[in-house]
Design an enzyme around this catalytic site. Structure first.
Site, PDB file in Angstrom:
ATOM      1  N   HIS A 176      -4.684   2.941   3.359  1.00 36.04           N
ATOM      2  CA  HIS A 176      -4.096   4.292   3.518  1.00 36.04           C
ATOM      3  C   HIS A 176      -5.000   5.327   4.202  1.00 36.04           C
ATOM      4  CE1 HIS A 176      -6.275   4.563  -0.213  1.00 36.04           C
ATOM      5  NE2 HIS A 176      -5.292   4.156  -0.984  1.00 36.04           N
ATOM      6  N   ASP A 203       2.068   2.401   0.079  1.00 31.76           N
ATOM      7  CA  ASP A 203       1.309   2.910  -1.073  1.00 31.76           C
ATOM      8  C   ASP A 203       2.289   3.392  -2.154  1.00 31.76           C
ATOM      9  OD1 ASP A 203      -0.685   3.561  -2.803  1.00 31.76           O
ATOM     10  OD2 ASP A 203      -1.383   5.323  -1.722  1.00 31.76           O
TER      11      ASP A 203
END
Lengths: 429, 315
Positions: A240, A313
């Site tokens: 991420h 995520d």
């Protein structure tokens, strides 16, 4: 050989050796595999099950390389069954789930339990791919038994959620994982520079009077990781990525031949720190949402391939956990239901091509983590998503399959949706 | 009383930026009218009889809490105090559940002091009664800013064209944030002075001058507002020690030699004498510290009056 299923008239999002992208095709399936993909002919007839896909886009089943499914231990937020249901609805045929469960997935028996639950709840897919903990209890003190866990089914290793501060420990973890042909995924956050925050340090945090996390906390650890990957000549995957400086460091490292790969998430491509105005805990995520300059850098990085993967995520939380003061709310956005639609919303403006979306959400994660994917070539698994780009829907309790609704898009109209999803030729949505 | 009898347009007071300059003027005019009550032998009027105000101070406070208590009682409102340590918050109850419990007791207003930024807004979005922010985290302290501006307005007639220097821990100060907004909108020039560790990252976008040298910052200033230094700033690695802070950023008489004649000194309290402000300055003729306290009661009386009578005024 005659097909047992044909998906008729869909537009192919990505080209194949035989068929160009954007062509209308008939996708022929036999025994769970692609038999052939041929130009669509409305007058042609097939003597098998037929699915009408006129006006729809054909994509391969997607891979989410970064999700939190909360089971075992926090099933009130999400469990493997509900998480995989959300994945199926969102177009994901493979879900890689992080190890920060309770107990932590740091033991082969836990890995096997998770896989059993997945097989029982979703025998025909989506497929679960547990990511094991790098270290016992995520404490970064002792390595987890990676050989056992890899054998049990762990696809990669990560301490995601609790960044590894010790460079020496992290180095050894990368080396040890590579022994068993597994990649380490790192949550990059230099912990001594990153207060528990949940929003970017800058103009908005100053206005709101909130503690901020500076981008340099992320970039500093990215720098460590990419140099380490080059030094060891071992692959490291950066989770991420949220800021421009990280992108520049990854590009620099790739330019030097370092075996580094990276992912970002839909929210870093679409939202800025201003989503936190009003103390919106739904926009509280780690790493935090950054600035418009960062968003633009992330989009360019995905388009240009510096960022290899778009992952969700997916971080589900219960409503009561997010309905608290900003400082007390847990970080995370629920993303499996919405990710594809949100990313595809970037395609009409030509920020990303549909082919690039397929690469970032299917082919690249498949290549990096060794998951076989559908390239619409004969013999490929018949894992196919039908996507209607004109379908308007509102993210809500009724439309989302995840147990958790902690998304900034809750209640908002989203354009484009998965209307059908096949795995091994069997319809799962 | 203010001549303006239109219904007060706000349900809650979360920060000064909600208030138009006309709103601020109305608050000040109303506060002026209430000042006289505070000078009477019997300091009580029946204006808010039957109204109830919960003083929910989930963080320690002496002057703000007492000021609101006195303000409410002088207008005959019933005030009820609740502290975090004596409430279910200390048993792990969420702020939402505590708030809903309090709402069920049908108060007309909740005055909230809380350690987390945005907590007043959180409550205001969930409650029907008025919520008045008495300080939320590092975010805002609107009633302090109003009483500071009111104090200076009483002193000068207007703050427009004046230079006000705010000195101290800006990064962690709700007082500074609200004062920057209100004083600049009222036409003052605001200077902030602190070491870089005590300034927030985004401060360069604020409509203020930034200084790191006290002598420079107070030059020709009409007022200097010192902020309290919290000792945990040293533990957090933001400062080396009290002595260095006092010598480098504490306000002393020699600094004021370069300020404008009749410079005024303010402090929202509680003061660390000898740290952020020289003790002699706190007690000097230049000091408005006790005027701030007195103004605070009048301003909070005005606020309680406006917020608690808004429904009647609308009918």
């Amino acid at each position: 050989m005659s097909p047992d299923l044909v998906i008729r008239g869909g537009r192919l999002a990505c080209g194949t050796a035989a068929v160009k992208a954007d062509c209308l095709t008939d996708c022929l399936v036999k025994d769970g595999r692609i038999l052939d993909v041929v130009p669509h002919d409305p007058d042609r007839t097939y003597e098998c099950e037929s699915v009408e896909a006129t006006g729809l886009v054909l994509l391969p089943s997607l891979i989410d390389a970064h999700a939190h499914l909360r089971e075992p231990g926090q099933e009130y937020k999400e469990d493997i069954a509900s998480g995989l249901a959300a994945a199926a609805a969102g177009g994901f045929g493979h879900v890689m789930c992080m190890a920060n469960t309770r107990p932590v997935n740091d033991d082969a028996s836990i890995t096997r339990d998770m896989l059993d639950i997945a097989r029982r709840s979703h025998p025909h897919g989506p497929r679960l791919h547990p990511i094991g903990a790098l270290s016992k209890g995520l404490r970064a003190e002792e390595l987890a038994p990676m050989a056992d866990m890899a054998q049990a089914g762990c696809i990669a290793f990560s301490n995601d959620g609790l960044p590894v501060a010790s460079a020496e420990f992290f180095r050894r973890a990368v080396e040890y994982a590579a022994t068993f042909e597994r990649i380490v995924i790192d949550h990059c956050e230099e912990p001594t520079m990153a207060p528990a925050a949940g929003m970017n340090e800058g103009v908005v945090s100053a206005t709101l009077g909130l503690k901020g996390q500076p981008w340099v906390a992320e970039a500093a650890q990215v720098a460590r990781d990419v140099l380490l990957a080059e030094y060891l000549n071992l692959p490291i995957h950066i989770a991420h990525v949220s800021c421009k400086a990280s992108v520049e460091l990854i590009a620099f490292a790739k330019g030097r031949g370092a075996p580094v790969t990276a992912e970002t998430c839909p929210h870093y491509l679409l939202l800025t720190e201003e989503a936190c105005l009003g103390y919106s805990t739904r926009a509280k995520v780690n790493p935090p949402l950054r600035t418009q300059e960062d968003v633009e850098a992330m989009r360019l990085a995905v388009e240009g391939g510096v960022i290899d993967i778009i992952a969700t995520d997916h971080a589900p939380h219960a409503e009561h956990e997010k309905e608290v003061e900003f400082d007390l709310a847990p970080c995370g956005i629920s993303g499996l239901d919405t990710a594809l639609s949100l990313v595809m919303s970037l395609t009409p403006g030509q920020i990303l091509s549909e082919a690039r979306v397929v690469e970032a959400m299917c082919h690249a994660p498949g290549r990096i983590f060794g998951i076989p994917v559908n390239r619409f070539a004969p013999g490929d698994p018949a894992d196919v998503v039908l996507y209607d780009p004109h379908h308007r829907w509102v993210a809500s309790r009724e439309t989302m399959r995840s147990k958790s609704l902690n998304t900034p898009w809750l209640g908002r109209t989203i354009m484009g949706r998965v209307t059908a999803h096949f795995m091994a030729g069997r319809r799962i949505v | 009383m203010s001549n303006d009898t239109a219904p007060w347009p706000h349900k809650d007071l979360l920060d000064t930026d909600q208030l138009s300059l006309a709103d601020v003027k109305r608050i000040f005019d109303t506060a002026v009218s209430f000042q006289e009550i505070n000078e009477r032998p019997v300091k009580k009027v029946p204006t808010l009889r039957g109204k109830s105000v919960i003083l929910f101070f989930a963080e320690a406070s002496t002057r703000t809490k007492t000021s609101f208590d006195v303000a409410g009682k002088r207008l005959s409102a019933d005030t009820f105090s609740l502290a975090s340590s004596g409430s279910s918050l200390s048993k792990g109850e969420s702020l939402k559940d505590t708030a809903l419990t309090l709402q069920a007791m049908a108060p007309d207003a909740i005055v909230l002091r809380h350690r987390y930024s945005g907590s007043s807004r959180f409550l205001a979005e969930r409650l029907e009664c008025s919520v008045i922010n008495a300080g939320d985290g590092w975010h805002a302290h609107p009633t302090q800013a109003l009483l500071d501006a009111f104090t200076l307005t009483q002193e000068w007639g207007s703050v427009a064209g004046k230079a006000v220097c705010i000195l101290g821990d800006i990064a962690h100060s709700r007082v500074a944030r609200s004062n920057v907004d209100l004083l600049t909108r009222l036409g003052a020039t605001v200077r902030l002075c602190a070491p870089k560790t005590l300034l927030p990252m985004g401060v360069s976008t604020w409509p203020v001058e930034i200084h790191h040298n006290v002598t420079e910052a107070v030059r020709d200033a009409n007022a200097v507002m010192c902020l309290r230094l919290q000792l945990e700033r040293m533990q957090a690695g933001l400062l080396p020690d009290l002595r260095e802070y006092a010598r480098t950023f504490g306000l002393s008489p020699r600094h004021l030699e370069r300020a404008a004649p009749n410079v005024r000194v303010l402090h929202p309290g509680p003061m660390n004498r000898g740290v952020e402000i020289d003790s002699t300055l706190a007690d000097s003729m230049n000091s408005l510290v006790l005027d701030q306290v007195a103004s605070g009661v009048a301003v909070r009386m005005a606020l309680l009056f406006l917020y608690l009578t808004r429904k009647e005024a609308a009918q």
